[in-house]
Design an enzyme around this catalytic site. Structure first.
Site, short mmCIF file in Angstrom:
data_model
loop_
_atom_site.label_atom_id
_atom_site.label_comp_id
_atom_site.label_asym_id
_atom_site.label_seq_id
_atom_site.Cartn_x
_atom_site.Cartn_y
_atom_site.Cartn_z
N GLU A 332 0.81 -1.23 0.00
CA GLU A 332 0.00 0.00 0.00
C GLU A 332 0.84 1.28 0.00
O GLU A 332 0.62 2.17 0.82
CB GLU A 332 -0.97 -0.01 1.19
CG GLU A 332 -1.84 -1.25 1.21
CD GLU A 332 -2.85 -1.29 2.37
OE1 GLU A 332 -2.79 -0.41 3.24
OE2 GLU A 332 -3.69 -2.20 2.36
N ASN A 375 2.48 -4.73 -3.32
CA ASN A 375 1.08 -5.13 -3.14
C ASN A 375 0.24 -3.89 -2.84
O ASN A 375 0.67 -3.00 -2.11
CB ASN A 375 1.02 -6.10 -1.95
CG ASN A 375 -0.29 -6.83 -1.81
OD1 ASN A 375 -0.82 -7.34 -2.80
ND2 ASN A 375 -0.82 -6.90 -0.59
N HIS A 410 -9.92 -6.31 -2.78
CA HIS A 410 -11.04 -6.20 -1.83
C HIS A 410 -12.12 -5.42 -2.57
O HIS A 410 -12.08 -4.20 -2.65
CB HIS A 410 -10.61 -5.44 -0.57
CG HIS A 410 -9.56 -6.15 0.22
ND1 HIS A 410 -9.81 -7.33 0.88
CD2 HIS A 410 -8.26 -5.85 0.44
CE1 HIS A 410 -8.70 -7.72 1.49
NE2 HIS A 410 -7.75 -6.85 1.24
N GLU A 439 -5.54 -10.78 -2.05
CA GLU A 439 -6.41 -10.69 -0.86
C GLU A 439 -7.88 -10.60 -1.25
O GLU A 439 -8.64 -9.81 -0.70
CB GLU A 439 -6.04 -9.44 -0.02
CG GLU A 439 -4.58 -9.37 0.35
CD GLU A 439 -4.24 -8.16 1.20
OE1 GLU A 439 -5.15 -7.50 1.71
OE2 GLU A 439 -3.04 -7.88 1.34
N ASP A 441 -11.71 -10.62 -1.70
CA ASP A 441 -13.01 -10.88 -1.08
C ASP A 441 -14.02 -9.91 -1.69
O ASP A 441 -13.64 -8.99 -2.40
CB ASP A 441 -12.99 -10.80 0.46
CG ASP A 441 -12.35 -9.55 1.02
OD1 ASP A 441 -12.30 -8.53 0.31
OD2 ASP A 441 -11.90 -9.59 2.18
#
Ligand code: XIL
Length: 886
Positions: A332, A375, A410, A439, A441
């Site tokens: 990030e 990432n 996400h 990651e 979802d």
């Protein structure tokens, strides 16, 4: 009007939270018969006149068994002498606590006479593996006037050295209060969970494509043979520790490394033959404060910071050398709202971009075999992904060993669009790096406020189809993508149950009881998922059936027909009193005489399993044969394919609707449907989608004119048309604006006269300050994401500007004047394209309002788009037609 087929009005969040905490407000004191106390419970009623094991957390507290503190009986616990928010009574409950079990905990609370109502909470403190955890159980407003009962359920996730319960009040550090009738006892054991052993393993289903992974926490594998562990072993061939390798876990104090939990996670994976991924070495979050400060408490020097970075990476990466196949070296680091795109973290403030370069170099030296990743989240945002792309390019040009880009992914049930995700992966294909979805979802919500008690079935189906559509894109790029990893395995253990707020959420493939959801079947065997009934809108308007898209077609956003991760066609629909106008652009370069578009109409949207009189099928051929049969249509060639434009007689109302593409190539015929993917349209209307005949966007006209931008209303504005922001995105009353527009070859001019009784910019977030936002979609493409011509221009009452994307900041000039009624914003925005007289652009204006000045946004009024998505989706904007000078 925006289609919100799957938006739910949830009960307000607070109600949910209260319900979750099972907070009940007690009656005035009365003698209640004591609750049944089961063996293995701890109950303290203070009736023997002692404090029964309770002690002060801070040491200064004075705890007494006293009569005024009695809820029932003669005594209760009186708590006095607190001087800190965290002070309060604490009780050791370790002896009765067993890992994996759930406990109900309750107590009655009251404040001493004269105290104002104050929030008090009941919390578990526990120590496991040398770390201390604080886990909230219940909280509520305590009062002097009556007793309140705090009740909560608590699950002990892992075996712990010490567990205790305590009460505290951060709202009032010196608060005195009473506690009585405390009870903690084990809840009945739930029905044991068993995983489905006979369903396909995800890792096998995607064996030819990429690794399939999951993140997990060590608490989930406390029982290494339990159902959670079994599920991880069955389905995944890449595992990520969710928290255990972050800096705060591995090096909480300088030079004091703790690998207890990291090792547990690591061994679970490698001992079971599962590849392990490292997350993460450098982040601005979950990193102890000491990292950034020197012995005097000042900001660390760059030298000191990099020295710490090196020791951290050397120690952590070398420990698992050769066994962790990929590392998120930095996490990030991009912030698209910054002019250079770099997040202004303490890392960056102290060391500039060098901290990233060094992190990769140190990691590579520590384990040359590990793949090193950068990432980030929201990599679908065009500006953000461009900054990320350019950073990787800079690093690679300098010879920094970056191997891969990680897309956290996400996402939610609606955004970003599948096409946007496709464009995201494509953006990085020129860099010669691997890509991973790290990651993934999919939140069930599109905002931070909705909250539902159960997962609506239509959304379960939507989620399954959306997962499939997105995985089709991933498969398309399988030469790029080396792993797709979910952030968790099951809904019950998802971080989205506490982030961004505490609420139910169902983002993953397995439910709370580890059973496969429709989302799982969407990826494994889509035939097992019910057909989704999609909704699309037709706007009021009409068309000439000539194959060219006249102005009215700009009233409606195109709808994609998806096929294996690609948009195979796009359709638009308009309606008037007698006709439905359908235009379908088919992207198919191989011309065949049998290519056709089939349009299905169920006139009363009856959704019957056999045809009725109102159900019709229309076949429109690419060849243009029989142009009036069965309805007027025209076929024309377009770039990359062909277009069908047709006028179909209808009676109005809501229509069952489907579009099916027939693509003939040699002897092979392929049919691709918008809605009924089972292909049963010829006999069955129950799986058609729904077409809603809506009014469509509002339209206004900007006349030509060039005002002076000074916040005063020049005479040239007298000739401009005015509209009002009378629709509500948030709230139903508050600040609104009268909006006028002018234009010339270079710029668009906007005048907003805002009525606002109390001007506030208390919030640090620009969008929560009293301000207007102007949205522009110059080419009126009505896309589900921002294209380069799209911009959001925000100006607050102090004339402070924020522009999205920030790269368009130079386009905005503005002036503000305060008035008796509020403020006037006069803005001028350079065109991103070169619009001509007669063109129509997408346009909207919203008014943000902090009504009571407490720093949050109480109302948002807008001219057209009530979706709340205007900052990233232009399809709901109103229309602005550019007129010539009179
Ligand atoms: C989350 C964890 O899942 C939570 O348990 C923790 O409280 C906060 O961090 N992006 C990341 C992950 O890179 O490390 C975050 O994980 C989720 C967002």
């Amino acid at each position: 009007m925006k289609i919100k087929g799957f938006k739910r009005k949830g009960s307000i969040l607070m109600a949910i939270i209260l319900a979750m905490l099972s907070l009940t407000f007690g009656q005035l004191p009365k003698r209640a018969s004591a609750e049944a106390v089961l063996p293995g419970a701890i109950a303290t009623d203070f009736e023997d006149g002692t404090v029964q094991g309770w002690y002060g957390r801070g040491g200064s507290e004075i705890l007494t068994a006293a009569a005024p503190a009695a809820h029932t009986g003669a005594y209760g616990l009186q708590v006095e002498g607190r001087t800190q928010g965290w002070h309060g009574p604490q009780l050791d409950v370790t002896p009765i606590m067993e890992a994996g079990k759930t406990y109900s905990i309750s107590a009655w609370l009251r404040l001493s006479a004269g105290s104002a109502n104050t929030s008090v909470s009941m919390t578990i403190q526990r120590t496991a593996g040398g770390s201390t955890y604080y886990e909230g159980v219940a909280s509520g407003q305590a009062a002097a006037g009556g007793w309140v009962k705090l009740t909560g359920e608590y699950k002990l996730l892992e075996s712990s050295e010490k567990v205790s319960v305590y009460f505290e009040s951060f709202a009032n550090p010196t608060l005195a209060f009473y506690v009585d009738d405390f009870l903690i006892q084990r809840s009945p054991d739930p029905v044991p969970i068993e995983i489905q052993k006979d369903i396909p393993s995800l890792k096998d289903v995607f064996a030819g494509d990429f690794k399939l992974g999951s993140a997990f926490l060590v608490s989930e594998i406390a029982d290494p043979d339990g159902p959670d562990a079994q599920l991880l072993k069955k389905h995944f061939n890449s595992l990520t520790a969710g928290n255990e390798l972050k800096w705060d876990a591995t090096e909480p104090q300088e030079g004091q490394f703790n690998f207890t939990r990291a090792d547990k996670a690591f061994h679970f994976a490698v001992d079971n033959g599962i590849d392990f991924r490292g997350h993460t070495l450098v982040w601005h979050s979950q990193t102890p404060d000491w990292v950034f400060h020197d012995a005097n408490g000042s900001l660390a020097s760059k030298e000191l910071l990099l020295q710490r970075l090196k020791r951290h990476i050397d120690t952590v990466v070398e420990r698992y050398k050769g066994s962790i196949y990929a590392w998120d070296v930095v996490n990030e680091v991009i912030d698209p709202s910054q002019p250079g795109g770099m997040r202004g973290s303490l890392w960056y403030q102290i060391a500039g971009e060098e901290y990233i370069e060094k992190a990769f170099e140190y990691a590579h030296a520590a384990d040359p075999a590990a793949k090193l990743y950068i990432n980030d989240y929201n990599t679908h945002e065009p500006l953000k992904r461009q900054f990320l792309h350019d950073l990787i390019k800079r690093l690679k040009d300098k010879g920094i060993p970056v191997d891969g880009v990680g897309h956290q992914m996400h996402i939610d049930i609606q955004n970003p669009s599948v096409q946007e995700i496709d464009a995201t992966i494509r953006t990085f294909t020129d860099l010669a790096v691997e890509q991973q979805i790290t990651e993934m979802d999919m939140s069930s919500y599109t905002n931070g406020t909705d909250s539902w008690s159960s997962f609506p079935v239509d959304l379960q189906i939507r989620q399954a189809h959306r997962y499939k559509e997105i995985f089709d894109v991933f498969k398309k790029y399988k030469d790029q993508i080396t792993a797709v990893i979910f952030w968790g395995k099951d809904d019950g253990n998802s971080w989205l149950r506490t982030f961004p707020v505490t609420r139910n959420n169902w983002p993953l493939l397995f439910d709370e009881r580890l059973q496969a959801k429709y989302a799982y079947w969407g990826l494994v065997d889509p035939g097992k998922v019910p057909v989704e009934i999609k909704h699309a809108a037709a706007a009021a308007g009409s068309a000439n059936v000539d194959g060219t898209l006249e102005e009215d077609w700009g009233r409606i956003a195109p709808v994609p027909v998806l096929k294996a991760g690609e948009s195979a066609a796009e359709f638009r629909t308009l309606w008037d009193a007698d006709h439905l106008y359908v235009s379908v652009d088919v992207f198919d370069t191989t011309v065949n005489g049998n290519d056709a578009v089939e349009v299905y109409i169920d006139g009363n949207n009856g959704k019957t399993t056999a045809y009725e009189a109102d159900d019709k099928k229309y076949t429109f051929r690419r060849s243009g044969a029989n142009p009036h049969e069965p309805a007027d249509y025209k076929a024309v060639k377009i770039e990359g394919g062909y277009r069908i434009e047709a006028a179909i007689p209808i009676d109005g109302g809501e229509l069952g609707f489907d579009v099916r593409l027939v693509d003939r190539s040699g002897d092979v015929e392929t049919k691709t449907s918008w809605n009924d993917t089972t292909g049963s349209q010829d006999t069955d209307t129950s799986k058609f989608g729904v077409l809603m005949l809506v009014e469509g966007p509002r339209i206004t006209t900007a006349v030509e004119g060039t005002p002076v931008i000074d916040g005063s209303i020049d005479a040239v504005w007298n000739g401009a048309n005015a509209v009002a922001t009378d629709r509500w995105v948030i709230g139903s009353s508050g600040s609104t604006a009268k909006v006028r527009t002018l234009w010339d070859d270079g710029r668009l001019y906007v005048l907003a006269e805002v009525t606002d009784a109390l001007l506030s910019k208390r919030s640090a977030n620009a969008w929560e300050q009293d301000s207007v936002e102007i949205f522009i979609d110059s080419n009126n493409a009505k896309t589900g994401f921002f294209e380069p011509d799209d911009g959001q221009y925000r100006i607050n009452f102090d004339n402070e500007r924020t522009v999205n994307p920030a790269s368009l900041s130079g386009n905005l000039i503005s002036a503000v004047q305060l008035t008796a009624a509020g403020y006037v914003v006069e803005a001028s925005i350079a065109w991103t394209g070169t619009p001509q007289a007669g063109d129509t652009i997408g346009f909207d204006l919203q008014v943000n309002n902090d009504e009571d000045g407490d720093g949050d946004r109480d109302s948002v009024a807008i001219w057209n788009d009530i979706s709340g998505q205007s900052y990233q989706n232009t399809s709901g904007y109103g229309l602005l037609k550019l007129a010539e000078a009179e």
